[in-house]
Design a protein around this motif. Structure first.
Motif, PDB file in Angstrom:
ATOM      1  N   VAL A 135       0.856  -1.504   0.026  1.00 26.31           N
ATOM      2  CA  VAL A 135      -0.107   0.011   0.108  1.00 26.31           C
ATOM      3  C   VAL A 135       0.982   1.341  -0.009  1.00 26.31           C
ATOM      4  O   VAL A 135       1.654   1.410   1.036  1.00 26.31           O
ATOM      5  CB  VAL A 135      -0.867  -0.017   1.109  1.00 26.31           C
ATOM      6  CG1 VAL A 135      -1.902   1.420   1.342  1.00 26.31           C
ATOM      7  CG2 VAL A 135      -1.818  -1.275   1.216  1.00 26.31           C
ATOM      8  N   GLU A 136       0.694   2.066  -0.887  1.00 23.08           N
ATOM      9  CA  GLU A 136       1.365   3.380  -0.892  1.00 23.08           C
ATOM     10  C   GLU A 136       0.511   4.274  -0.454  1.00 23.08           C
ATOM     11  O   GLU A 136      -0.833   4.516  -0.817  1.00 23.08           O
ATOM     12  CB  GLU A 136       1.707   3.704  -2.471  1.00 23.08           C
ATOM     13  CG  GLU A 136       2.917   3.395  -2.600  1.00 23.08           C
ATOM     14  CD  GLU A 136       3.515   3.891  -4.220  1.00 23.08           C
ATOM     15  OE1 GLU A 136       2.936   5.176  -4.625  1.00 23.08           O
ATOM     16  OE2 GLU A 136       4.482   3.273  -4.604  1.00 23.08           O
ATOM     17  N   ARG A 137       0.918   5.422   0.152  1.00 21.29           N
ATOM     18  CA  ARG A 137       0.006   6.456   0.604  1.00 21.29           C
ATOM     19  C   ARG A 137       0.426   7.665   0.300  1.00 21.29           C
ATOM     20  O   ARG A 137       1.737   7.995   0.045  1.00 21.29           O
ATOM     21  CB  ARG A 137       0.415   6.458   2.435  1.00 21.29           C
ATOM     22  CG  ARG A 137       0.122   5.262   2.990  1.00 21.29           C
ATOM     23  CD  ARG A 137      -1.342   5.104   3.372  1.00 21.29           C
ATOM     24  NE  ARG A 137      -2.131   6.207   4.287  1.00 21.29           N
ATOM     25  CZ  ARG A 137      -1.849   6.108   5.653  1.00 21.29           C
ATOM     26  NH1 ARG A 137      -0.840   5.517   6.368  1.00 21.29           N
ATOM     27  NH2 ARG A 137      -2.171   7.436   6.176  1.00 21.29           N
ATOM     28  N   ASP A 138      -0.704   8.469  -0.058  1.00 20.81           N
ATOM     29  CA  ASP A 138      -0.265   9.830  -1.019  1.00 20.81           C
ATOM     30  C   ASP A 138       0.490  10.758   0.354  1.00 20.81           C
ATOM     31  O   ASP A 138      -0.186  10.902   1.285  1.00 20.81           O
ATOM     32  CB  ASP A 138      -1.551  10.519  -1.381  1.00 20.81           C
ATOM     33  CG  ASP A 138      -1.223  11.988  -1.865  1.00 20.81           C
ATOM     34  OD1 ASP A 138      -1.084  12.835  -1.474  1.00 20.81           O
ATOM     35  OD2 ASP A 138      -1.704  12.081  -3.261  1.00 20.81           O
ATOM     36  N   PRO A 139       1.491  11.332   0.215  1.00 20.17           N
ATOM     37  CA  PRO A 139       2.109  12.083   1.063  1.00 20.17           C
ATOM     38  C   PRO A 139       1.441  13.471   1.701  1.00 20.17           C
ATOM     39  O   PRO A 139       1.303  13.701   2.866  1.00 20.17           O
ATOM     40  CB  PRO A 139       3.544  12.588   0.460  1.00 20.17           C
ATOM     41  CG  PRO A 139       3.323  12.409  -0.815  1.00 20.17           C
ATOM     42  CD  PRO A 139       2.306  11.239  -1.191  1.00 20.17           C
ATOM     43  N   GLU A 140       0.595  13.726   0.860  1.00 18.22           N
ATOM     44  CA  GLU A 140      -0.262  15.203   1.195  1.00 18.22           C
ATOM     45  C   GLU A 140      -1.552  14.731   1.624  1.00 18.22           C
ATOM     46  O   GLU A 140      -2.178  15.117   2.681  1.00 18.22           O
ATOM     47  CB  GLU A 140      -0.569  15.979  -0.173  1.00 18.22           C
ATOM     48  CG  GLU A 140       0.997  16.574  -0.497  1.00 18.22           C
ATOM     49  CD  GLU A 140       0.519  17.428  -1.683  1.00 18.22           C
ATOM     50  OE1 GLU A 140      -0.742  17.816  -2.208  1.00 18.22           O
ATOM     51  OE2 GLU A 140       1.629  17.806  -2.423  1.00 18.22           O
ATOM     52  N   THR A 141      -2.345  13.778   1.120  1.00 15.52           N
ATOM     53  CA  THR A 141      -3.582  13.408   1.547  1.00 15.52           C
ATOM     54  C   THR A 141      -3.865  12.229   2.489  1.00 15.52           C
ATOM     55  O   THR A 141      -4.756  12.020   3.273  1.00 15.52           O
ATOM     56  CB  THR A 141      -4.635  13.139   0.231  1.00 15.52           C
ATOM     57  OG1 THR A 141      -4.002  12.128  -0.340  1.00 15.52           O
ATOM     58  CG2 THR A 141      -4.524  14.504  -0.831  1.00 15.52           C
ATOM     59  N   GLY A 142      -2.673  11.333   2.363  1.00  8.45           N
ATOM     60  CA  GLY A 142      -2.784   9.960   3.114  1.00  8.45           C
ATOM     61  C   GLY A 142      -3.655   9.073   2.326  1.00  8.45           C
ATOM     62  O   GLY A 142      -3.826   8.005   2.839  1.00  8.45           O
TER      63      GLY A 142
END
Length: 199
Positions: A135-142
């Motif tokens: 799972v990758e998380r968007d650094p800005e929105t999570g």
């Protein structure tokens, strides 16, 4: 009256020529694209959108058998994607992942649970040590983007409805001294998000 035709070798690759080469190769089983080393013939105006739709010259490819054929000859070298046949290699654009996991089946439960995913081109893959979920998380929105490895560094983006179902199956386990929320499949735990972030 016949029109003079340019010799095939000097013609710029097209979706048709790639499909013909791939069809010949596919008759003998799954194409061994990792073994082929044809010359690079340039980029093709072909794109796989984030939702798994294939486009050629800006138009969606409506023929599912053709999409399945193309999907069988994708290769990723470094960060770039190609369609590879025994005689040609062409670059294509992939917006996110080349496949989309659109559904999955659950077998057993608890530590013996197995998750078997189906992609938009009908590849079937069981999550486990050889086909991990990440799972990758968007650094800005999570916002999470979950993936499963399909084959040879080619991943499928797990679609939203399937991801919500995965979350329903999730458990908390310790990974390297830290509690994570994730899912089990094929004898392995795949972390999704640190447990503390769910509070």
């Amino acid at each position: 009256m016949t029109n003079p035709k340019e010799p095939e070798k000097t013609a710029k690759p097209s979706a048709d020529s790639i499909a013909q080469s791939a069809s010949k190769a596919a008759k003998k089983g799954p194409p061994p694209v990792h073994l082929w080393n044809p010359p690079f013939c340039g980029d093709l105006d072909m794109r796989i959108a984030r939702d798994g739709t294939w486009f050629y010259l800006g138009t969606p490819i409506g023929r599912k058998p053709l999409v399945k054929l193309f999907s069988s000859i994708i290769r990723k070298d470094g960060d770039d994607y190609f369609l590879v046949t025994p005689v040609e290699k062409v670059g294509i654009t992939v917006e996110d992942a080349p496949f989309v996991a659109i559904d999955f089946d659950v077998t057993n439960s608890g530590p013996d649970q197995t998750l078997t995913f189906t992609t938009q081109v009908e590849d079937v893959v069981t999550a486990g040590p050889d086909n991990p979920i990440r799972v990758e998380r968007d650094p800005e929105t999570g916002e999470p983007s979950p993936y499963i490895l399909v084959r040879a560094n080619l991943e499928a983006l797990i679609d939203r409805k399937s991801f919500y179902r995965l979350v329903d199956l999730g458990t908390h386990e310790e990974v390297e001294g830290k509690s994570w929320f994730g899912v089990r499949s094929g004898g392995q735990f795949f972390p999704i998000i640190p447990s503390e972030e769910l509070d």
